[in-house]
Design a protein around this motif. Sequence first.
Motif, PDB file in Angstrom:
ATOM      1  N   GLY A 167     -12.226   2.758  -4.845  1.00  0.00           N
ATOM      2  CA  GLY A 167     -11.048   3.057  -4.045  1.00  0.00           C
ATOM      3  C   GLY A 167     -11.307   3.778  -2.752  1.00  0.00           C
ATOM      4  N   ALA A 168     -12.558   3.824  -2.297  1.00  0.00           N
ATOM      5  CA  ALA A 168     -12.899   4.626  -1.122  1.00  0.00           C
ATOM      6  C   ALA A 168     -12.162   4.174   0.138  1.00  0.00           C
ATOM      7  CB  ALA A 168     -14.409   4.590  -0.880  1.00  0.00           C
ATOM      8  N   MET A 169     -11.842   2.887   0.265  1.00  0.00           N
ATOM      9  CA  MET A 169     -11.244   2.367   1.494  1.00  0.00           C
ATOM     10  C   MET A 169      -9.714   2.337   1.433  1.00  0.00           C
ATOM     11  SD  MET A 169     -14.042   2.005   3.048  1.00  0.00           S
ATOM     12  CE  MET A 169     -13.531   1.236   4.576  1.00  0.00           C
ATOM     13  N   PHE A 170      -9.133   3.182   0.648  1.00  0.00           N
ATOM     14  CA  PHE A 170      -7.688   3.247   0.441  1.00  0.00           C
ATOM     15  C   PHE A 170      -6.998   3.928   1.621  1.00  0.00           C
ATOM     16  CE2 PHE A 170      -4.137   5.703  -1.639  1.00  0.00           C
ATOM     17  CZ  PHE A 170      -3.363   4.609  -2.050  1.00  0.00           C
ATOM     18  N   MET A 171      -5.781   3.474   1.944  1.00  0.00           N
ATOM     19  CA  MET A 171      -5.001   4.091   3.007  1.00  0.00           C
ATOM     20  C   MET A 171      -3.623   4.481   2.492  1.00  0.00           C
ATOM     21  SD  MET A 171      -3.754   2.606   6.738  1.00  0.00           S
ATOM     22  CE  MET A 171      -5.156   3.201   7.700  1.00  0.00           C
ATOM     23  N   VAL A 172      -3.165   5.676   2.891  1.00  0.00           N
ATOM     24  CA  VAL A 172      -1.795   6.113   2.647  1.00  0.00           C
ATOM     25  C   VAL A 172      -1.156   6.376   4.004  1.00  0.00           C
ATOM     26  CG1 VAL A 172      -0.274   7.835   1.613  1.00  0.00           C
ATOM     27  CG2 VAL A 172      -2.403   7.211   0.456  1.00  0.00           C
ATOM     28  N   ALA A 173       0.002   5.773   4.239  1.00  0.00           N
ATOM     29  CA  ALA A 173       0.768   6.007   5.459  1.00  0.00           C
ATOM     30  C   ALA A 173       2.249   6.060   5.097  1.00  0.00           C
ATOM     31  CB  ALA A 173       0.500   4.910   6.479  1.00  0.00           C
ATOM     32  N   TYR A 174       3.043   6.588   6.012  1.00  0.00           N
ATOM     33  CA  TYR A 174       4.497   6.614   5.830  1.00  0.00           C
ATOM     34  C   TYR A 174       5.159   6.109   7.093  1.00  0.00           C
ATOM     35  CZ  TYR A 174       4.246   9.248   1.472  1.00  0.00           C
ATOM     36  OH  TYR A 174       4.019   9.621   0.175  1.00  0.00           O
ATOM     37  N   ILE A 175       6.171   5.259   6.904  1.00  0.00           N
ATOM     38  CA  ILE A 175       7.058   4.875   8.000  1.00  0.00           C
ATOM     39  C   ILE A 175       8.414   5.487   7.656  1.00  0.00           C
ATOM     40  CG2 ILE A 175       8.154   2.994   9.254  1.00  0.00           C
ATOM     41  CD1 ILE A 175       5.774   1.246   8.579  1.00  0.00           C
ATOM     42  N   GLY A 176       8.758   6.555   8.358  1.00  0.00           N
ATOM     43  CA  GLY A 176       9.884   7.361   7.894  1.00  0.00           C
ATOM     44  C   GLY A 176       9.511   7.984   6.566  1.00  0.00           C
ATOM     45  N   LYS A 177      10.318   7.724   5.539  1.00  0.00           N
ATOM     46  CA  LYS A 177      10.011   8.238   4.207  1.00  0.00           C
ATOM     47  C   LYS A 177       9.448   7.166   3.282  1.00  0.00           C
ATOM     48  CE  LYS A 177      13.401  11.998   4.239  1.00  0.00           C
ATOM     49  NZ  LYS A 177      14.533  12.645   3.520  1.00  0.00           N
ATOM     50  N   ILE A 178       9.198   5.978   3.828  1.00  0.00           N
ATOM     51  CA  ILE A 178       8.728   4.856   3.010  1.00  0.00           C
ATOM     52  C   ILE A 178       7.198   4.844   2.979  1.00  0.00           C
ATOM     53  CG2 ILE A 178       8.783   2.363   2.669  1.00  0.00           C
ATOM     54  CD1 ILE A 178      11.494   3.795   2.407  1.00  0.00           C
ATOM     55  N   PRO A 179       6.592   4.958   1.789  1.00  0.00           N
ATOM     56  CA  PRO A 179       5.127   4.905   1.712  1.00  0.00           C
ATOM     57  C   PRO A 179       4.611   3.483   1.927  1.00  0.00           C
ATOM     58  CG  PRO A 179       6.078   5.120  -0.487  1.00  0.00           C
ATOM     59  CD  PRO A 179       7.218   5.218   0.483  1.00  0.00           C
ATOM     60  N   VAL A 180       3.552   3.393   2.728  1.00  0.00           N
ATOM     61  CA  VAL A 180       2.876   2.118   2.975  1.00  0.00           C
ATOM     62  C   VAL A 180       1.422   2.311   2.569  1.00  0.00           C
ATOM     63  CG1 VAL A 180       2.281   0.344   4.657  1.00  0.00           C
ATOM     64  CG2 VAL A 180       4.431   1.616   4.885  1.00  0.00           C
ATOM     65  N   LEU A 181       0.961   1.526   1.607  1.00  0.00           N
ATOM     66  CA  LEU A 181      -0.375   1.696   1.046  1.00  0.00           C
ATOM     67  C   LEU A 181      -1.265   0.529   1.427  1.00  0.00           C
ATOM     68  CD1 LEU A 181       0.629   2.804  -2.576  1.00  0.00           C
ATOM     69  CD2 LEU A 181       0.387   4.229  -0.528  1.00  0.00           C
ATOM     70  N   GLY A 182      -2.434   0.840   1.963  1.00  0.00           N
ATOM     71  CA  GLY A 182      -3.441  -0.172   2.204  1.00  0.00           C
ATOM     72  C   GLY A 182      -4.379  -0.223   1.017  1.00  0.00           C
ATOM     73  N   LEU A 183      -4.395  -1.355   0.304  1.00  0.00           N
ATOM     74  CA  LEU A 183      -5.145  -1.452  -0.942  1.00  0.00           C
ATOM     75  C   LEU A 183      -6.470  -2.176  -0.740  1.00  0.00           C
ATOM     76  CD1 LEU A 183      -2.296  -2.467  -3.436  1.00  0.00           C
ATOM     77  CD2 LEU A 183      -2.979  -0.177  -2.669  1.00  0.00           C
ATOM     78  N   PRO A 184      -7.571  -1.534  -1.077  1.00  0.00           N
ATOM     79  CA  PRO A 184      -8.875  -2.206  -0.991  1.00  0.00           C
ATOM     80  C   PRO A 184      -9.051  -3.218  -2.120  1.00  0.00           C
ATOM     81  CG  PRO A 184      -9.122  -0.009  -1.911  1.00  0.00           C
ATOM     82  CD  PRO A 184      -7.678  -0.136  -1.518  1.00  0.00           C
ATOM     83  N   GLY A 185     -10.066  -4.047  -2.003  1.00  0.00           N
ATOM     84  CA  GLY A 185     -10.279  -5.123  -2.972  1.00  0.00           C
ATOM     85  C   GLY A 185     -10.492  -4.670  -4.395  1.00  0.00           C
ATOM     86  N   CYS A 186     -10.970  -3.440  -4.589  1.00  0.00           N
ATOM     87  CA  CYS A 186     -11.252  -2.971  -5.942  1.00  0.00           C
ATOM     88  C   CYS A 186     -10.008  -2.948  -6.824  1.00  0.00           C
ATOM     89  CB  CYS A 186     -11.877  -1.576  -5.908  1.00  0.00           C
ATOM     90  SG  CYS A 186     -10.788  -0.308  -5.228  1.00  0.00           S
ATOM     91  N   VAL A 187      -8.824  -2.793  -6.217  1.00  0.00           N
ATOM     92  CA  VAL A 187      -7.586  -2.772  -6.989  1.00  0.00           C
ATOM     93  C   VAL A 187      -7.397  -4.102  -7.719  1.00  0.00           C
ATOM     94  CG1 VAL A 187      -5.068  -2.553  -6.843  1.00  0.00           C
ATOM     95  CG2 VAL A 187      -6.541  -1.104  -5.425  1.00  0.00           C
ATOM     96  N   MET A 188      -7.918  -5.181  -7.135  1.00  0.00           N
ATOM     97  CA  MET A 188      -7.765  -6.514  -7.707  1.00  0.00           C
ATOM     98  C   MET A 188      -8.638  -6.703  -8.944  1.00  0.00           C
ATOM     99  SD  MET A 188      -8.210 -10.178  -5.741  1.00  0.00           S
ATOM    100  CE  MET A 188      -9.632  -9.550  -4.841  1.00  0.00           C
ATOM    101  N   TYR A 189      -9.843  -6.123  -8.952  1.00  0.00           N
ATOM    102  CA  TYR A 189     -10.767  -6.445 -10.034  1.00  0.00           C
ATOM    103  C   TYR A 189     -11.168  -5.259 -10.916  1.00  0.00           C
ATOM    104  CZ  TYR A 189     -14.198  -4.831  -6.562  1.00  0.00           C
ATOM    105  OH  TYR A 189     -14.880  -4.088  -5.625  1.00  0.00           O
ATOM    106  N   SER A 190     -10.832  -4.049 -10.533  1.00  0.00           N
ATOM    107  CA  SER A 190     -11.200  -2.891 -11.351  1.00  0.00           C
ATOM    108  C   SER A 190     -10.055  -2.542 -12.302  1.00  0.00           C
ATOM    109  CB  SER A 190     -11.508  -1.674 -10.468  1.00  0.00           C
ATOM    110  OG  SER A 190     -12.644  -1.899  -9.685  1.00  0.00           O
ATOM    111  N   ARG A 191     -10.395  -2.281 -13.537  1.00  0.00           N
ATOM    112  CA  ARG A 191      -9.366  -1.931 -14.529  1.00  0.00           C
ATOM    113  C   ARG A 191      -8.603  -0.697 -14.089  1.00  0.00           C
ATOM    114  NH1 ARG A 191      -6.096   0.117 -17.014  1.00  0.00           N
ATOM    115  NH2 ARG A 191      -5.641   0.170 -19.240  1.00  0.00           N
TER     116      ARG A 191
END
Length: 341
Positions: free
Chosen positions: A269-293
């Motif tokens: 998960g090292a390449m993970f991003m957390v951002a907010y537009i107003g109060k809405i969280p926007v998450l950038g998900l790295p490839g590991c989310v797809m294949y890691s349990r």
Amino acid sequence: MKIVPVQEAVGMVLCHDITQIIPGKFKGRAFKKGHVVKKEDIPKLLDIGKENLYVWEINQEQLHEDDAARRIASAAVGSGITLTEPKEGKVNLVANQMGLLKVNTEALYQINEIEEVMFATLHTNQIVVQDKVVAGTRVIPLVISNSKIHNVEKICQNNYPLVEIKPFRSIKVGMVTTGSEVYHGRIQDKFGPVVSQKIEALGSYVFRQIFVSDSIDMIVEAIHQLLREGAEMITVTGGMSVDPDDVTPAGIKAAGGRIVTYGAPTLPGAMFMVAYIGKIPVLGLPGCVMYSRSSIFDLVVPRILAGEEISRKDIIALGHGGLCVNCKECRYPDCGFGKGV
């Protein structure tokens, strides 16, 4: 501890087990250590041959272990938790709903610094299900000074609640899936089903998934479209590496994202991003989310669904415990991953 005649022991606490022996029929414990002597116990004690007993005397200055455990647990417990009746001096705290376990660790340390008192919990910030035991407390001796329990109650009052379970909100999640290979149909999307399954398991749902190529403009438009349609959280999958074609971080920023962090001290998960537009969280998900349990997704998203706003400090704190060792049989969340704080 003192010795008293049996007839004078009513209301006092036995300091040891009392064994009964009936030759050829029975040998075992008739009265358990910690038993509070009652008037109706006197004949049986005399029949066993006990005319005097070693007891603790309970008075205004002393509490029986059961009463002490009840008071500690009652002072500490917050919403989403039910208390058990004392058993062998211990009271358990049991989840009465699914949600995110929150433990005030600093207050927990203060309580356990008090001699003769113990309070043990699961790690904070983990998912728990209904009927899960999340904590237990007791005192060490059979009786304890009332002043020590009062000190515990004061700590709990000043740091309430010590332990609680925050329920997960059911929210609308929008998904942007990046990558020219998926957008042009060269390969099938594998990211979306995984993220949708994880979201649904926590009681929320993905209401729309938009596919885009590796284009900042397309990412911006997709995010804005989801916002217009009422998204309460947005995930942007893929395109999080340093490859020149991976433009997800730039796209999130261009869409108006206030970047909390790009990068997390977790593996995977090292390449993970957390951002907010107003109060809405926007998450950038790295490839590991797809294949890691288990990954950074499983550490952060439950906290968002429990109503928390993620800070950079929250992400930094994941470093201690942020190494998943890829056990052959994954035990998450009952493991050390992400449990450093």
